[in-house]
Design a protein around this motif. Structure first.
Motif, PDB file in Angstrom:
ATOM      1  N   ALA A 178       0.844  -1.190   0.000  1.00  0.00           N
ATOM      2  CA  ALA A 178       0.000   0.000   0.000  1.00  0.00           C
ATOM      3  C   ALA A 178       0.883   1.245   0.000  1.00  0.00           C
ATOM      4  N   SER A 179       0.472   2.253  -0.770  1.00  0.00           N
ATOM      5  CA  SER A 179       1.247   3.484  -0.886  1.00  0.00           C
ATOM      6  C   SER A 179       0.500   4.655  -0.275  1.00  0.00           C
ATOM      7  N   VAL A 180       1.280   5.620   0.237  1.00  0.00           N
ATOM      8  CA  VAL A 180       0.714   6.873   0.703  1.00  0.00           C
ATOM      9  C   VAL A 180       1.414   8.027  -0.004  1.00  0.00           C
ATOM     10  N   PHE A 181       0.656   9.079  -0.236  1.00  0.00           N
ATOM     11  CA  PHE A 181       1.182  10.321  -0.800  1.00  0.00           C
ATOM     12  C   PHE A 181       1.716  11.155   0.357  1.00  0.00           C
ATOM     13  N   VAL A 182       2.888  11.744   0.168  1.00  0.00           N
ATOM     14  CA  VAL A 182       3.468  12.611   1.186  1.00  0.00           C
ATOM     15  C   VAL A 182       3.762  13.956   0.537  1.00  0.00           C
ATOM     16  N   GLY A 183       3.082  14.994   1.005  1.00  0.00           N
ATOM     17  CA  GLY A 183       3.260  16.329   0.459  1.00  0.00           C
ATOM     18  C   GLY A 183       3.905  17.270   1.455  1.00  0.00           C
ATOM     19  N   ASN A 184       4.337  18.416   0.956  1.00  0.00           N
ATOM     20  CA  ASN A 184       4.949  19.477   1.762  1.00  0.00           C
ATOM     21  C   ASN A 184       6.294  19.038   2.350  1.00  0.00           C
ATOM     22  N   ILE A 185       7.035  18.221   1.602  1.00  0.00           N
ATOM     23  CA  ILE A 185       8.349  17.757   2.049  1.00  0.00           C
ATOM     24  C   ILE A 185       9.341  18.910   1.923  1.00  0.00           C
ATOM     25  N   PRO A 186      10.055  19.226   3.003  1.00  0.00           N
ATOM     26  CA  PRO A 186      11.044  20.312   2.939  1.00  0.00           C
ATOM     27  C   PRO A 186      12.183  19.956   1.972  1.00  0.00           C
ATOM     28  N   TYR A 187      12.675  20.960   1.263  1.00  0.00           N
ATOM     29  CA  TYR A 187      13.821  20.748   0.377  1.00  0.00           C
ATOM     30  C   TYR A 187      15.028  20.382   1.223  1.00  0.00           C
ATOM     31  N   GLY A 188      15.870  19.501   0.735  1.00  0.00           N
ATOM     32  CA  GLY A 188      17.066  19.109   1.469  1.00  0.00           C
ATOM     33  C   GLY A 188      16.881  17.874   2.334  1.00  0.00           C
TER      34      GLY A 188
END
Length: 81
Positions: free
Chosen positions: A2-12
């Motif tokens: 099963a996969s989840v979407f992960v948003g708003n990941i900080p750059y770096g």
């Protein structure tokens, strides 16, 4: 799996760092940060694949809003219908 979407990941932030965080919800098969084709930089979102749907549900419940480098991660189902 099963996969989840992960948003708003900080750059770096690296995929390994995110794998470590998301492994708190259960065994992580893979984590992929989506890269811009032209620049190769992170686009600020990615996908985490778990061994079980239960782990994915736990991640959505417990890690949505998780603060990382001053940003709150958005964790949602990658299998929208």
């Amino acid at each position: 799996m099963a996969s989840v979407f992960v948003g708003n990941i900080p750059y770096g932030v690296s995929e390994d760092q995110l794998k470590a965080i998301f492994s708190e919800a259960g065994p992580v098969v893979s984590f992929r940060i989506v890269q811009d084709r032209e620049t190769g930089r992170s686009r600020g979102f990615g996908f985490c694949e778990f061994q079980s749907p239960d782990s994915a549900q736990t991640a959505m419940r417990n890690l949505n809003g998780y603060e990382l480098n001053g940003r709150s991660l958005r964790v949602d189902s990658a299998n929208r219908k």
